[in-house]
Write an enzyme that holds these catalytic residues in place. Structure first.
Site, PDB file in Angstrom:
ATOM      1  N   HIS A 111       0.629  -1.490   0.434  1.00  0.00           N
ATOM      2  CA  HIS A 111      -0.195  -0.251  -0.281  1.00  0.00           C
ATOM      3  C   HIS A 111       1.015   1.298  -0.069  1.00  0.00           C
ATOM      4  O   HIS A 111       1.593   1.445   0.576  1.00  0.00           O
ATOM      5  CB  HIS A 111      -0.835   0.459   1.492  1.00  0.00           C
ATOM      6  CG  HIS A 111      -2.008   0.555   1.085  1.00  0.00           C
ATOM      7  ND1 HIS A 111      -2.005   2.033   0.893  1.00  0.00           N
ATOM      8  CD2 HIS A 111      -3.089   0.280   0.821  1.00  0.00           C
ATOM      9  CE1 HIS A 111      -3.245   2.711   0.783  1.00  0.00           C
ATOM     10  NE2 HIS A 111      -3.981   1.943   0.823  1.00  0.00           N
ATOM     11  N   ARG A 154      -6.434  10.813  -1.426  1.00  0.00           N
ATOM     12  CA  ARG A 154      -6.029  10.429  -2.123  1.00  0.00           C
ATOM     13  C   ARG A 154      -7.020  11.871  -3.116  1.00  0.00           C
ATOM     14  O   ARG A 154      -7.436  11.757  -3.760  1.00  0.00           O
ATOM     15  CB  ARG A 154      -5.512   9.545  -2.338  1.00  0.00           C
ATOM     16  CG  ARG A 154      -3.440   9.666  -2.072  1.00  0.00           C
ATOM     17  CD  ARG A 154      -2.962   8.707  -2.482  1.00  0.00           C
ATOM     18  NE  ARG A 154      -3.088   8.029  -2.602  1.00  0.00           N
ATOM     19  CZ  ARG A 154      -3.001   6.093  -3.081  1.00  0.00           C
ATOM     20  NH1 ARG A 154      -3.129   6.678  -4.212  1.00  0.00           N
ATOM     21  NH2 ARG A 154      -3.051   5.184  -2.980  1.00  0.00           N
TER      22      ARG A 154
END
Ligand SMILES: Cc1cc2nc3c(=O)[nH]c(=O)nc-3n(C[C@H](O)[C@H](O)[C@H](O)COP(=O)(O)OP(=O)(O)OC[C@H]3O[C@@H](n4cnc5c(N)ncnc54)[C@H](O)[C@@H]3O)c2cc1C
Length: 471
Positions: free
Chosen positions: A252, A275
């Site tokens: 990740h 994000r």
């Protein structure tokens, strides 16, 4: 000794190894058939990595999907696509597992919602999905915690359930071609337990110096979002199990580096949505990638920079959010600020390079210029008049090992298969310990799903097996 442990007749009970979602699903199913379950868990607390899951569980079609859910027939295709080129090896076996996973997904959600009364009413679309199908509850409790605690509570109330924590399974017992139980260490004592065995011992993402270093030496020393513990797949290969896809490990790109405990190899995940809702990533004050790229591409872009630490191997990247994102993701951001993983500040703290980078980003977000890195979706980013006084939320992030796609080969009935693809009698596996479902890349939300689907199937199969043995 418990009521269960003193029962000497081997075939009145089944053994489940691991108390994550796969183990709890298997145990729930066995108990629904009236089979006693002895669950062994190496940690002090039950729940494994499952209890940390934060995005949700996939299912299609379901009553909660927006629009016209009955048309969401593409879960199978999306999964095949995500598996990648490796689908060409053992294609039929992989397709059968994926059909089982996706065709059982609607039923898995119904089981959790209608039989276990777990709220999964909010549905979002994660990367790689062509339709919103990742379910979580409307409240503040993350999905992993709400599912695990609900199943565990109802199991603990049942007289047929017996849980032993701080007990490490050290080997699988086999007589002839049949698994007959396990050996385990508990409070300094070695004990034996007899009965069919369902392995739900999870992945090896937290085994940084062991299995991870063996199968992915390039990732040795990386931090992880997983609990630090050795993988248990070797206990199954010792009795003939076959392994698949061990080299496929999901990293990740955004896990937090806690400023108070920067060297801790166990990291807290910085949710994907930060994000997605408009957050940007900075290295030395400059952006370096379209933040909406896949996990793999963002990770590769970060790891091209020299690492700033070697133990664990980590990078110095800043995640920056504005107040527009804060308004949309308040509960997440408040939680990260409370934990000391993010802080509220002004752009001045980030320096002059970051100031001009954020000014350019804001122009692109407002549609005044095209983004030089190709980002065309800025979601909640609202800051337009950018100055050194502008308020932002900032955290330090680094890539971390997150999920291991490989593991023991299973049949669609959850049977553990040997090197000749024959089921090993008396042995099943479910959840992240198994390999071959996700191939090169797991779709977000499909791991909790595989735990429920193959955990329940394994429970049914172990029940059928016990019925046959008793006759
Ligand atoms: C931070 C985070 C967020 C995530 N978010 C999501 C998400 O939103 N959606 C999703 O689908 N997936 C998510 N995942 C992945 C998912 O949570 C896991 O892959 C899944 O829960 C694994 O479940 P499991 O039951 O197979 O294993 P686990 O939950 O890891 O449980 C395995 C258990 O077995 C025990 N054990 C292991 N070996 C032994 C032994 N020899 N003897 C006794 N006990 C043993 C372990 O201690 C552990 O408790 C996330 C993972 C992390 C780390």
């Amino acid at each position: 000794m418990s009521k269960l442990a003193t029962q000497s007749t081997a075939h009145r009970q089944a053994i489940v190894v691991g108390s994550g979602l796969a183990g709890l699903s298997a145990a729930s199913q066995l108990i629904s058939h009236g089979v006693a379950v002895h669950l062994l868990e190496r940690s002090v607390k039950p729940g494994g990595n499952s209890i940390k899951a934060s995005s949700g569980i996939n299912g299609a079609p379901t009553k909660y999907q927006p629009g016209t859910p009955l048309f969401d027939t593409r879960f199978y295709e999306d999964t095949i696509k995500s598996v990648g080129g490796v689908i060409s090896t053992a294609r039929k076996e992989r397709e059968d597992l994926i059909s089982t996973l996706t065709n059982s997904s609607s039923d898995a959600i119904s089981w959790l919602v209608d039989e276990k009364w777990i709220d999964l009413s909010v549905v979002v679309q994660l990367g790689g999905h062509s339709f919103p199908r990742t379910h979580r509850g409307a409240g503040k409790t993350p999905p992993g915690a709400s599912i695990v605690t609900t199943l565990l509570k109802s199991l603990k109330e049942h007289p047929l359930f017996y849980l032993e924590t701080s007990c490490l399974v050290t080997s699988v017992l086999k007589s002839g071609d049949e698994v007959t139980g396990v050996e385990y260490d508990c409070e300094g004592q070695t004990k034996l337990l007899h009965g069919p065995v369902i392995f739900a011992s999870g992945g090896f993402g937290g085994d940084a110096e062991g299995m991870l270093a063996q199968y992915r030496p390039d990732l040795a020393g990386f931090p992880s979002t997983n609990d630090p513990r050795p993988g248990s797949q070797n206990l199954l290969t010792d009795v003939g199990a076959q392994l698949r896809d061990m080299e496929f490990v999901q990293v990740h790109p955004t896990s937090f580096v806690d400023p108070k405990d920067a060297r801790n190899p166990v990291k807290f995940l910085a949710a994907e949505l930060l994000r997605g809702e408009g957050g940007l990533l900075l290295h030395d004050g400059k952006r370096f990638i379209n933040e909406m790229e896949t996990r793999k591409n963002v990770t590769e872009a970060i790891t091209r920079f020299p690492a700033t630490d070697s133990s664990p191997r980590q990078w110095d990247i800043q995640l920056v959010l504005d107040e527009g994102i804060y308004e949309k993701a308040t509960s997440h951001i408040d939680f990260y600020v409370w934990k000391g993983l993010m802080h509220k500040t002004t752009i001045e703290e980030l320096g002059p390079t970051a100031l001009s980078t954020i000014q350019e980003y804001a122009k692109a977000a407002a549609g005044h210029v095209p983004d030089p890195l190709g980002r065309n979706y800025f979601a909640q980013w609202k800051l337009s008049d950018v100055s050194s006084e502008s308020v932002v939320y900032v955290g330090k992030i680094t890539p971390a090992v997150h999920f291991t796609m490989g593991g023991v080969v299973i049949s669609p009935r959850g049977e553990v298969l040997d090197a000749n693809n024959r089921p090993i009698k008396g042995l099943w596996a479910a959840g992240e310990v198994s390999g071959g479902i996700h191939g090169e890349n797991r779709l977000g939300g499909s791991s909790l799903l595989e735990c429920v689907v193959f955990g329940r199937i394994s429970g049914d199969q172990a029940f059928d097996y016990l019925k046959e043995v008793k006759q």
